[in-house]
Enzyme design. Structure first.
Site, PDB file in Angstrom:
ATOM      1  N   CYS B 251       0.821  -1.208   0.000  1.00 51.08           N
ATOM      2  CA  CYS B 251       0.000   0.000   0.000  1.00 51.08           C
ATOM      3  C   CYS B 251       0.862   1.269   0.000  1.00 51.08           C
ATOM      4  CB  CYS B 251      -0.962  -0.028   1.174  1.00 51.08           C
ATOM      5  SG  CYS B 251      -2.359   1.088   0.912  1.00 51.08           S
ATOM      6  N   HIS B 350      -3.936  -5.168  -0.028  1.00 50.92           N
ATOM      7  CA  HIS B 350      -3.619  -5.669   1.309  1.00 50.92           C
ATOM      8  C   HIS B 350      -3.658  -7.179   1.409  1.00 50.92           C
ATOM      9  CE1 HIS B 350      -3.337  -1.812   3.427  1.00 50.92           C
ATOM     10  NE2 HIS B 350      -4.146  -1.400   2.453  1.00 50.92           N
ATOM     11  N   GLU B 352      -2.594  -9.032   3.556  1.00 53.77           N
ATOM     12  CA  GLU B 352      -2.819  -9.494   4.937  1.00 53.77           C
ATOM     13  C   GLU B 352      -4.306  -9.517   5.282  1.00 53.77           C
ATOM     14  OE1 GLU B 352      -1.956  -6.520   4.029  1.00 53.77           O
ATOM     15  OE2 GLU B 352      -3.050  -5.058   5.228  1.00 53.77           O
TER      16      GLU B 352
END
Ligand code: ADP
Ligand code: ADP
Ligand code: MG
Ligand code: MG
Lengths: 1032, 374
Positions: B251, B350, B352
């Site tokens: 990001c 993202h 994650e």
């Protein structure tokens, strides 16, 4: 990967008749597939025995076979059409099982047909509960502890390990048929036995119960490059233990934290990969314990399903359409999302509204049926509603059900209401809402239902403050798959209440015509009406106007946003329809095609100044008001059976004297023969009145019951000046069996030309006199040489699709053109629509096997859920096809059991004779046996049920009997007849309950001896001039 | 007891609603997320600092809040806009009710707002400043919105990043990674630590020297709020490590890395925020459904905003050739790139999750494989 060029011709198998657990959703998916595959330039061969479907319209496939969905006939079609591939994932369990069978018996290999969408192995891995479990365990996923049994003994052994309550689920059955929840050892034995019976492979699964856990479904799509997306999550408000098809469900899931939801998502992807569905959609069901975070896989369906139709309508993501493209080689990113046009289908829809689905039940029609909801699906239809909030959607869904009579909660005390919740029934949410309104607490309800507290709190608020969720303005919002992140191009709308919102509808300049749909499927108002509405939409579009559809049934083709220019997914109440009219300002509204539902709104719409197209409101009342209709018949000089109207018991008794027994008694304004009974004497009448006359001043009708009369159905078109009779159908069963439940034949097989002419004249005369503009259905009874009018319905009837396919003229389209102003003369209709060299038979499909305890007897109250069609060059063959398609495969030999009432004994002889000549062994009860022997038909006598074994029920259960002919001696629970019919139904043995039905059947058996029937496509049947072409 | 309030945007557009959460106004860049679950993860994601977050999903708070769903130690949004909010502290996994928690966190919120109209407005006009106010006079509200600094050129990393070095995954058996904490999410830390990574979080203004002092196996550039163009000092640091150590970014970290390479970043009309954006991995050809939260993006090699082909197009950078590794199938923007002449790779989205799908977790393994390989 681009489109596959190595295949040219693709076969699609439909799901057959509408039955509980398999309804219109498969017409929706099948139609989408047909459209897509033809757009892609493939030839489509379609097989489906259900004439009421859009997919069986000749224009949707290159070759359309309305043939029984059985390996024999389908193999014959394959041999004739030589498809390169078979797409089996769009026709529900029926198509899947059939594809399996054709793979196993070598047919596919023999003709080099490739299974696309899901291969044999994948289907088997998902459908065979044992293999599925192994597959899940290998993939590291958990399922409820369980054991497989193929016999009762084996099942008992597992009971200790699994424990009670136990969930029993037969392998390879639809909607959990034959399964259930066993709470006691006795129930256990009973349900296991039933389950083994129901399973085509005689296998049941005995599961550890997770009753009360949350139930979730995920709709997954996978493409040939192994890209997977979740189209939608669905949460069942009813916890585990109530079949998803019977549960009130909500999309998207509401109560799981993101992390837990993502675990479900991961597992769903693991499931589809492990099962190995290469391309297409699958439905994965989970049980979740929100307290502990435990997740168990319940099952997966490697095909489109009821839930995928729901998910498509809920999100705007057309699963079946995409599945079809994937099946021919495309990948998700190669397919555009037609709603945004600028983004690909390889995404997960996100929505900014809430969707609630509500099942529709019909227990009132099955006296004695077990009305408890369980793991075995019992609902007959569903309604869906969309709102900006859960409360909005729930309230809309609740009114979308269109209950004939509101749930009787008002009569229940607070404690009764609460207690009723412990065992889920059809009215549970009505009771739950009433309980909340009466001050019940969330905990009290939670203890009894284990419904998640979030839902209960929402529902309590709704019950206590029903107005609050509807503050602000009602505006129409777009269903756009992306929560407004991109602009939506597809005009699919729902209404919500917000502050300061504006309508998103871009109405355009064109005049529009609103078509009101039929709402949730129910017995008496099924897919036939949706068929008509879809045809209306096509016709309106062809006329250069915008077609605007209003409906709330997620299963249907009418609620596919491709069907109309603008779709409004809204309840069909006056308030809701007027809201749509406000934004649409339609040139006119069409009420005639949606069954009784839109007709109920006619007056209200007219009063509100909404222009109605076609037959005048006035005519509807004229036809439905017995008095006015009677006078109209007198004026025309037509006969109706003597009748009277009564408002009290006394009145009824005296009236009965004047009309004369036997009587057909019914409450006024009923559809589908609700609560209609035949009484033979004053006692019977008094008994009926005791049960049905409530002093609400509503009238009771008494008609002279015409015994053994031949019933005739007529569908015709009328433009107000001229009438055109499209089809005359002779019922196989005598009058007294509801028209919706009796088999019928087109053209009539035993009525003379002179009688047919009278029927034609009177039907036309009635339509003109009523001032019909569009469709009209008239029912007659031929009693000896006399012709009686039973009723006239100035609207599309249940038989319109059947007739259209039989004669090759799309009646609904023609009717719509008339409503839009054309005259019959301009339609180029054939002079002799029935003059083909083929016979069409419609047979009804009954749901008795789903309602333990209900009598499997036909009567004036309609109880069938669906229908099939058989077409052949002669009547017996067509009838045999229809029977086979309806699941009552006639035996070609064995032992026939005959027992009939005295009045039928003479008639039974003809049946016995033919069966004897065909080499059947005949057993009968004493009276019937004597009658047979007297006429020289050898028959063995069987004990009556009371008089010990071996009696007929034993014989049926031991499988010794292959055919039952049993005409009723007065219905009612637990009569011998009742037990015989139940036993037959349970065993799937054809059980003929009328003489005429019996005769037709034995003639069909004889015909079948001439060898397998030839398969015929609608296209070849209607190549004659004046048929389909004129429809174009 | 409902407190009437409203949302005001800098262009004067106003949306009515009822105040909840903390009793105060809140201003910032008005953004929306289309995720249907994960409200708590979103508002605790440091990348949302300086923003007022509107949820397109109409029902928020259904399952309460719990420690497990924290993406940082506190709420970072300046305000929350919802269609309908509930405060459910009795939900199965809930430790507290959503609204009580917002109030305790001092964050104002508003419910009953027609968020769909708000989103349609932002979609057509682009993201802009706005705020949540009590139904006092609109004048002072307008003043407060004007007073709010615009997102362009805004440095928020210093506000949310760590001030001292923090050691995570101590005793892990994996590589040692030095991260520049411009507002790192818990989920990123957890994904690394689960894989044995010993992770040191450094303040945003750490120098290249300090970063490399402990001789880490790799450098990680975290997510975070604000305009990458305003973080010249971080970009300098990154220029000091590229080529010396494998570099990985997520990001904001991706944007900073790209600027360090000499590439341009630009502001998206209304950003990517949600959990359903399809991204194609050009290495495997597979599509991932991704979790997204960014308002700025990296320009394509031709300087444009879009990459039309599913091709690994290349950039000539100050550190050699960079190749497109991931592309967004919604608007064809750059989602990730791989450095060919020096070890390093970055993604805009993202992997994650937290909230969102887990499709991209493989990137952490890819990352660690490359570290081990290096
Ligand atoms: N182990 C179980 N405990 C409690 N309820 C169950 C269990 N397994 C299934 N059910 C219930 O039975 C229903 C039907 O089971 P399912 O496997 O989905 O069969 P079907 O093929 O008819 O959909 C489910 O929707 C669920 O509510
Ligand atoms: N007078 C009658 N004699 C014999 N059978 C009748 C008579 N009236 C009605 N029926 C039977 O009852 C069924 C239902 O009656 P009908 O008036 O058609 O009700 P519905 O409106 O439900 O179709 C008919 O299909 C017919 O079989
Ligand atoms: Mg199921
Ligand atoms: Mg009728």
């Amino acid at each position: 990967m681009p489109r596959r060029d190595d295949i040219r011709r693709i076969m699609i198998i439909g799901s057959g008749p509408i039955v509980i657990g398999q309804a219109a959703e498969f017409d929706y998916s099948g139609v989408q597939a047909c459209k897509v595959l033809r757009e892609e330039g493939y030839e489509v061969v379609l097989v489906n025995s259900n004439p009421a479907t859009i997919m069986t319209d000749p224009e949707f496939a290159d070759a359309t076979y309305v043939e029984p969905l059985l390996p024999g006939p389908v193999a014959a079609v394959i041999e004739k059409e030589r498809p390169d591939a078979l797409l089996p994932t769009l026709g529900g369990q029926t198509a899947l099982n059939l594809a399996k069978a054709l793979a196993e018996d070598g047919t596919l290999e023999r003709y080099g047909v490739e299974l696309i969408g899901a291969d044999y192995e994948a289907i088997d891995r998902a459908e065979d509960r044992e293999r599925f479990r192994e597959t899940m365990e290998a993939a590291g996923l958990s399922m409820p502890a369980s054991a497989i049994a193929t016999s009762l003994e084996e099942a008992r052994l597992h009971l200790d390990s699994v424990g009670l309550p136990a969930i029993i689920r037969p392998a390879f059955t639809l909607g959990g048929r034959g399964g259930g929840i066993a709470r006691s050892a006795g129930e256990f034995d009973e349900i296991v036995a039933r389950g083994l019976e129901a399973s085509p492979i005689g296998q049941v699964l005995i599961d550890q119960s997770v009753l009360g856990w949350g139930e979730f479904e995920l709709e997954v799509m996978r493409d040939g490059a192994d890209n997977c997306v979740i189209v939608c999550s669905i949460e069942n408000i009813d916890p585990m233990g109530v079949h998803t098809g019977d549960s009130v469900t909500v999309a998207p899931q509401q109560t799981l934290p993101d992390e837990l939801y993502q675990q479900l998502r991961d597992q769903a992807l693991t499931v589809i990969r492990a099962v190995g569905v290469e391309t297409g959609g699958s439905n994965v069901q989970f049980a979740v314990n929100a307290q502990t975070g435990e997740i168990l896989v319940i099952e997966m369906n490697p095909r489109v399903s009821r839930s995928s139709a729901l998910a498509s309508k809920a999100t705007g993501f057309p699963i079946a359409k995409i599945a079809a493209r994937l099946a021919v080689g495309y990948t998700l990113d190669e397919i555009p999302n037609d709603i945004t046009e600028v983004t690909p289908a390889s995404f997960e829809p996100t929505i900014d509204y809430v969707v609630v689905k509500w099942p529709r039940f019909a227990f009132e029609k099955f006296e004695g049926a077990d009305a408890r909801l369980s793991t075995h699906m019992k609902s007959v239809g569903e309604a869906m509603a969309i709102g900006r909030t859960f409360k909005q959607a729930f309230a809309k869904a609740m009114r979308s059900r269109e209950l004939d009579s509101p749930a009787a909660t008002s009569k229940m005390s607070p404690t009764e209401l609460l207690d009723s919740l412990t065992v889920p029934g059809a009215d549970r949410f009505d009771c739950l809402m009433a309980a909340f309104a009466g001050g019940a607490s969330v905990d009290e309800v939670h203890q009894r239902t284990s419904i998640d507290r979030w839902f209960l709190e929402e529902l309590r608020d709704l019950a206590l403050y029903p107005e609050t969720p509807f503050e602000g303005e009602r505006t129409f919002r777009a269903v756009d798959t992306c929560a407004a992140e991109f602009e939506a191009r597809t005009p699919y709308f729902y209404s919500g209440w917000d502050t300061g919102a504006v309508d998103e509808v871009e109405r355009g300049e064109k005049p529009s015509v609103m078509i009101l749909g039929a709402g949730p499927n129910r017995i008496g108002q099924g897919i036939e009406f949706d068929y008509c509405c879809v045809h209306a939409a096509m016709t309106v579009r062809e006329s250069g106007r915008d077609a605007v559809m209003v409906n709330c049934n997620p299963e249907t083709v009418s609620t596919d946003y491709d069907t109309s220019d603008r779709l409004y997914f809204e309840p069909l109440t006056l308030e809701d329809v007027l809201a749509v009219a406000r934004v649409e300002k339609p040139e006119g509204v069409i009420l005639q095609f949606g069954g009784q539902t839109p007709l109920k709104l006619a007056a209200g719409l007219a009063d509100a100044g909404v222009p109605l197209l076609g037959t005048d409101v006035e005519a509807i009342d004229l036809a439905e008001d017995r008095g006015r209709f009677g006078r109209l018949l007198d004026e025309l000089g037509y006969q109706a059976p003597p009748y009277a109207e009564a408002h009290s018991v006394e009145e009824a008794i005296t009236a009965a004297g004047e009309v004369g027994f036997p009587l057909l008694v019914r409450p006024s304004y009923v559809l589908g023969g609700r609560a209609m009974e035949i009484v033979y004497d004053t006692d019977g009448l008094e008994d009926y009145l005791a049960r049905h006359v409530h002093d609400d001043g509503r009238a009771i009708y008494l008609d002279r019951f015409l015994e053994n009369a031949i019933e005739v159905d007529v569908d015709l078109l009328c433009d107000g000046r001229e009438a055109w009779v499209g089809g005359i159908m002779q019922h196989v069963e005598e009058a007294g069996i509801h028209s919706g439940d009796s088999a019928c034949v087109l053209p009539p097989h035993s009525l003379g030309p002179e009688m047919l002419e009278r029927i034609r004249t009177q039907a036309a005369g009635l339509a003109l006199k009523l001032g019909v503009v569009g469709l009209c259905n008239v029912q007659f009874a031929v009693y000896g040489a006399e012709l009686y009018v039973i009723e006239a319905n100035p609207r599309a009837s249940r038989t319109v699709p059947f007739v259209s396919k039989a004669i090759g003229v799309p009646l609904a389209k023609m009717a719509c053109r008339i409503m839009l102003g054309e005259a019959i003369a301009e339609l180029g209709l054939p002079d002799d629509p029935m003059g083909h060299d083929h016979v069409s038979v419609k047979e009804a499909v009954m749901p008795f096997d789903r309602f333990d305890g209900a009598d499997a007897l036909l009567g004036p109250e309609m109880r069938s859920t669906g229908e099939v069609m058989g077409v052949a060059r002669d009547f017996p063959t067509a009838f045999a096809k229809a029977q086979a398609a309806a699941g009552a495969r006639l035996p070609d030999g064995g032992c026939a059991f005959i027992t009939v009432t005295d009045s039928d004994k003479a008639g039974a002889v003809a049946i016995g004779q033919t069966l004897h000549d065909l080499g059947f062994r005949i057993v009968a009860t004493s009276g019937t046996r004597e009658a047979l022997e007297r006429m020289g038909v050898p028959a063995e006598e069987l004990k009556k049920i009371g008089d010990g074994s071996p009696n007929v029920v034993d014989m049926i259960e031991s499988g010794d009997v292959t055919l039952v002919v049993n005409t009723p001696t007065g219905s009612g629970a637990r009569t011998d007849g009742w037990q015989i019919r139940r036993a037959a139904v349970a065993r799937g043995i054809p059980c003929l309950t009328t003489l005429s039905g019996g005769l037709a059947a034995v003639r069909a058996i004889a015909a079948a001896r001439q060898g397998a029937a030839e398969v015929l496509s609608l296209q070849e049947l209607h190549r004659e001039p004046g048929a389909m072409e004129s429809a174009a | 007891m409902s407190r009437p309030g409203f949302v005001l945007l800098e262009d004067g557009t106003r949306f009515e609603g009822d105040l909840c959460g903390a009793e105060q106004h809140g201003c910032g860049e008005m953004v929306f997320t289309t995720g249907m679950s994960g409200y708590q993860e979103s508002v605790t994601d440091p990348s949302f600092a300086g923003q007022v977050l509107a949820f397109t999903y109409p029902l928020i708070g259904n399952y309460g809040v719990s420690g497990a769903a924290m993406e940082s130690d506190r709420i970072h949004v300046n305000g929350v806009v919802m269609r309908e909010a509930v405060n459910r502290d009795d939900a199965p996994a809930a430790e507290q009710g959503w609204l009580d928690w917002l109030a305790a966190g001092g964050v104002p919120a508003i419910t009953g707002v027609d968020t769909r109209s708000l989103v349609r407005h932002l979609r057509s006009r682009g993201s802009m400043r706005g705020g949540i106010f009590a139904a006092a006079d609109e004048e002072s509200a307008r003043g407060l919105v004007e007073a709010e600094p615009p997102m362009d050129g805004r440095d928020l990393a210093k506000v949310v990043g760590t001030r001292t070095v923090v050691h995570e995954g101590v005793g892990g058996d994996g590589p040692r990674v030095a991260a520049i904490d411009t507002g790192i999410k818990r989920s990123i830390v957890e994904q690394m630590v689960q894989r044995g990574v010993q992770l040191d979080l450094h303040p945003p203004d750490v120098t290249a020297e300090d970063l490399l002092a402990g001789d880490p196996d790799a450098v990680f550039l975290a997510n975070g709020p604000g305009d990458p163009a305003a973080l010249g000092y971080v970009v300098e640091t990154v220029r000091g490590v590229i080529g010396k150590k494998p570099v990985f970014g997520i990001c904001l970290g991706h944007q900073l890395c790209c600027r360090a390479l000499g590439l341009e970043t630009f502001k998206l009309p209304f950003g990517h925020r949600g959990a359903n954006h399809p991204v194609k991995d050009l290495e495997t050809g597979k599509i991932e459904i991704t979790s997204q939260n960014h308002g700025f993006a990296v320009a394509a090699p031709d300087g444009g905003l879009r990459v039309e082909e599913d091709e690994p197009v290349r950039w000539e950078t100050d550190f050699g050739v960079a190749e497109l590794s991931h592309v967004n199938l919604y608007d064809r923007t750059v989602e990730g790139l791989r450095l060919l002449d020096v070890p390093g790779a970055t993604v805009q989205y993202h992997p994650e999750a937290g909230p969102g799908p887990h499709d991209s977790l493989y990137l952490f393994d890819r990352f660690l494989d490359q570290v081990r390989a290096a």
